[in-house]
Write a protein that holds these residues in place. Structure first.
Motif, PDB file in Angstrom:
ATOM      1  N   ILE A 295      -3.561   7.053   3.148  1.00 18.24           N
ATOM      2  CA  ILE A 295      -3.901   5.847   3.906  1.00 18.24           C
ATOM      3  C   ILE A 295      -4.080   4.670   2.950  1.00 18.24           C
ATOM      4  CG2 ILE A 295      -5.614   4.758   5.415  1.00 18.24           C
ATOM      5  CD1 ILE A 295      -6.240   7.565   6.500  1.00 18.24           C
ATOM      6  N   ALA A 296      -4.762   4.919   1.813  1.00 11.89           N
ATOM      7  CA  ALA A 296      -4.945   3.862   0.811  1.00 11.89           C
ATOM      8  C   ALA A 296      -3.604   3.398   0.266  1.00 11.89           C
ATOM      9  CB  ALA A 296      -5.837   4.372  -0.324  1.00 11.89           C
ATOM     10  N   TYR A 297      -2.692   4.356   0.072  1.00 21.11           N
ATOM     11  CA  TYR A 297      -1.332   4.004  -0.340  1.00 21.11           C
ATOM     12  C   TYR A 297      -0.696   3.066   0.684  1.00 21.11           C
ATOM     13  CZ  TYR A 297       3.746   4.608  -0.450  1.00 21.11           C
ATOM     14  OH  TYR A 297       5.098   4.378  -0.434  1.00 21.11           O
ATOM     15  N   GLY A 298      -0.887   3.390   1.965  1.00 22.92           N
ATOM     16  CA  GLY A 298      -0.341   2.543   3.017  1.00 22.92           C
ATOM     17  C   GLY A 298      -0.925   1.140   3.000  1.00 22.92           C
ATOM     18  N   LEU A 299      -2.224   1.053   2.712  1.00 23.74           N
ATOM     19  CA  LEU A 299      -2.858  -0.262   2.603  1.00 23.74           C
ATOM     20  C   LEU A 299      -2.228  -1.084   1.491  1.00 23.74           C
ATOM     21  CD1 LEU A 299      -6.611   0.714   3.106  1.00 23.74           C
ATOM     22  CD2 LEU A 299      -5.301  -0.850   4.553  1.00 23.74           C
ATOM     23  N   LEU A 300      -1.992  -0.445   0.349  1.00 25.10           N
ATOM     24  CA  LEU A 300      -1.375  -1.144  -0.773  1.00 25.10           C
ATOM     25  C   LEU A 300       0.068  -1.532  -0.446  1.00 25.10           C
ATOM     26  CD1 LEU A 300      -2.819   0.979  -3.716  1.00 25.10           C
ATOM     27  CD2 LEU A 300      -3.254  -1.452  -3.279  1.00 25.10           C
ATOM     28  N   PHE A 301       0.782  -0.650   0.251  1.00 28.61           N
ATOM     29  CA  PHE A 301       2.152  -0.954   0.646  1.00 28.61           C
ATOM     30  C   PHE A 301       2.175  -2.176   1.570  1.00 28.61           C
ATOM     31  CE2 PHE A 301       6.035  -0.477   3.139  1.00 28.61           C
ATOM     32  CZ  PHE A 301       6.963  -0.062   2.190  1.00 28.61           C
ATOM     33  N   ILE A 350       2.554   2.046  -6.975  1.00 27.81           N
ATOM     34  CA  ILE A 350       3.998   2.023  -6.725  1.00 27.81           C
ATOM     35  C   ILE A 350       4.264   1.552  -5.301  1.00 27.81           C
ATOM     36  CG2 ILE A 350       6.069   3.449  -6.443  1.00 27.81           C
ATOM     37  CD1 ILE A 350       5.063   5.184  -8.750  1.00 27.81           C
ATOM     38  N   GLY A 351       3.423   1.984  -4.363  1.00 24.56           N
ATOM     39  CA  GLY A 351       3.575   1.544  -2.979  1.00 24.56           C
ATOM     40  C   GLY A 351       3.517   0.028  -2.856  1.00 24.56           C
ATOM     41  N   PHE A 352       2.615  -0.600  -3.596  1.00 27.87           N
ATOM     42  CA  PHE A 352       2.510  -2.058  -3.573  1.00 27.87           C
ATOM     43  C   PHE A 352       3.792  -2.703  -4.083  1.00 27.87           C
ATOM     44  CE2 PHE A 352       1.614  -6.151  -5.467  1.00 27.87           C
ATOM     45  CZ  PHE A 352       0.765  -6.769  -4.552  1.00 27.87           C
ATOM     46  N   PHE A 353       4.292  -2.215  -5.210  1.00 26.05           N
ATOM     47  CA  PHE A 353       5.402  -2.901  -5.862  1.00 26.05           C
ATOM     48  C   PHE A 353       6.774  -2.564  -5.276  1.00 26.05           C
ATOM     49  CE2 PHE A 353       2.064  -3.182  -9.133  1.00 26.05           C
ATOM     50  CZ  PHE A 353       2.060  -4.554  -9.293  1.00 26.05           C
TER      51      PHE A 353
END
Length: 434
Positions: A295-301, A350-353
């Protein structure tokens, strides 16, 4: 410097359609499509570890989930382009929504019978629906307004796709994952009836979320039936192929965009598909905690999508793509060589970038290709088959290295190198190849 302003000469909304009408409602509804197919893709990240457990699969078998969805993109890309040319954007979107809903409803008999094959068929039908939706919605969002702001508009619409990267893992973690997992020895020690009861209970957890999803899809399809959508017209003054499917590849930058999109989608699916297993193996997280980190990955994405839309006000899309690709390569290196929980943090970064990569590659690929915009969109959607092939390659690397998840991340690292080349050079509009 390439930008989508050139598309003003290739495709636009018919001015007669705009008299007394607003593009806001059509754009909002198109944005909802980005959210819905984002839900489907991000639920796959939950389905892979969940069905691996419920259906007793190995690593490679679990990647059939990705293969079913993304191979459907490859199969459906040409028919979707034909539907788009014959029936237009609105009707193609409705067809895509109906296919999507039908595939979701197949999860009910699949869960009732522990039929992994039925799950795969359902996912393939979902993939066909998604391919149809994306073939229509991506170019439609790009031209639904001021041509000079096409890239910004496509990234804004894609931000809602990123929002789904938060919502879907939350749904999956709290309504699908049980947190219960047994070793092979524990499973072998169970009675046959208890083992079957446990597996059926695990599989049944997917039914309610997918039934609700199907109902929402049908409701959106009905809404589209009653809303007026302006059609795109081609106004290019340059000679074109008249929208010939193979002829579209004469545009060198489109050809490179297809390659870059193939590897980007493969990289994204690799990162998300093995995220929970990486969190469990590399950081020692349990299933629910690993899901919460997803979920945190999704937030960053999602944050990356909105941040990318903002940054594009100050820099060109190809430069931002290049910078993000470089950082993604470095983060993959840390994920491969590092130890401990911060490896999972790298995956989140990585999800953000990588969040802006798909819409940016897409927009750069269809820049200035005139009447080839529709077949060019089909090629870019068809390249999503990378999400079927590359995760299987990664699973193979993992299996050949003693189930070492970290080693497998060399595969997305290589993918980001290809995206880096596209951002540096491949995006440039040059003389036609043929």
């Amino acid at each position: 410097m390439a930008n989508i302003s050139n598309s003003a000469e290739s495709a636009a909304i018919d001015e007669s359609e705009l008299k007394g009408k607003s593009l806001l409602l059509p754009f909002i509804l198109v944005c909802s499509l980005f959210f819905l197919w984002g839900i489907a893709h991000n639920l796959d990240s939950i389905l892979i570890p969940h069905l691996k457990k419920a259906c007793q699969l190995n690593n490679r078998q679990s990647t059939y989930i990705d293969m079913a969805v993304f191979f459907a993109y490859f199969v459906m890309a040409i028919p979707a382009g034909m539907l788009l040319k014959k029936f237009g954007y609105k009707n193609s979107i409705i067809i895509g929504l109906v296919l999507f809903a039908c595939g979701a409803l197949l999860f009910v008999p699949a869960a009732n019978t522990l039929g992994y094959g039925i799950f795969i068929v359902g996912l393939f039908i979902i993939g066909c629906g998604l391919a149809t939706l994306e073939t229509a919605a991506n170019p439609y969002a790009a031209v639904l307004g001021d041509p000079a702001k096409s890239t910004n508009r496509l990234n804004l619409a894609a931000s809602f796709n990123g929002l789904a990267a938060v919502v879907a893992p939350y749904i999956g973690t709290h309504f699908i994952l049980s947190g219960k997992e047994y070793t092979k020895d524990q499973m072998a020690a169970m009675t046959d009836s208890y083992r079957m009861s446990y597996l059926l209970h695990e599989a049944s957890a997917v039914k309610l979320p997918y039934i609700i999803l199907a109902c929402i899809l049908i409701a959106v399809a009905v809404t589209f039936c009653f809303i007026h959508f302006p059609e795109i017209k081609n106004i290019s003054k340059e000679a074109t192929t008249g929208g010939n499917f193979f002829g579209a590849l004469k545009h060198r930058h489109l050809s490179w965009a297809v390659v870059a999109q193939f590897f980007y989608v493969g990289a994204q699916v690799c990162v998300t598909s093995f995220f929970i297993r990486m969190a469990k193996q590399g950081a020692g997280f349990d299933e629910i905690l690993a899901g919460n980190y997803l979920i945190a990955y999704g937030l960053l994405f999602t944050a990356g999508r909105f941040a990318g839309t903002f940054f594009l006000r100050f820099t060109s899309s190809n430069k931002l793509l290049t910078i993000y690709a470089i950082i993604s390569v470095l983060l993959c290196g840390v994920a491969i060589l590092g130890k401990g929980a911060y490896v999972v943090y790298c995956l989140g970064a990585i999800g953000f970038f990588m969040s802006i990569m798909f819409p940016t590659i897409f927009a750069l690929g269809i820049d200035g290709i005139g009447d080839d915009t529709k077949p060019g969109s089909s090629w870019l959607v068809m390249s999503i088959v990378g999400g079927a092939i590359i995760p299987y390659v990664m699973a193979t690397v993992i299996d050949l290295n003693g189930d070492n998840i970290q080693t497998g991340y060399i595969v997305p690292l290589i993918c980001f190198v290809v995206v880096l080349y596209f951002g540096m050079s491949g995006y440039k509009i040059k003389k036609q190849l043929i």
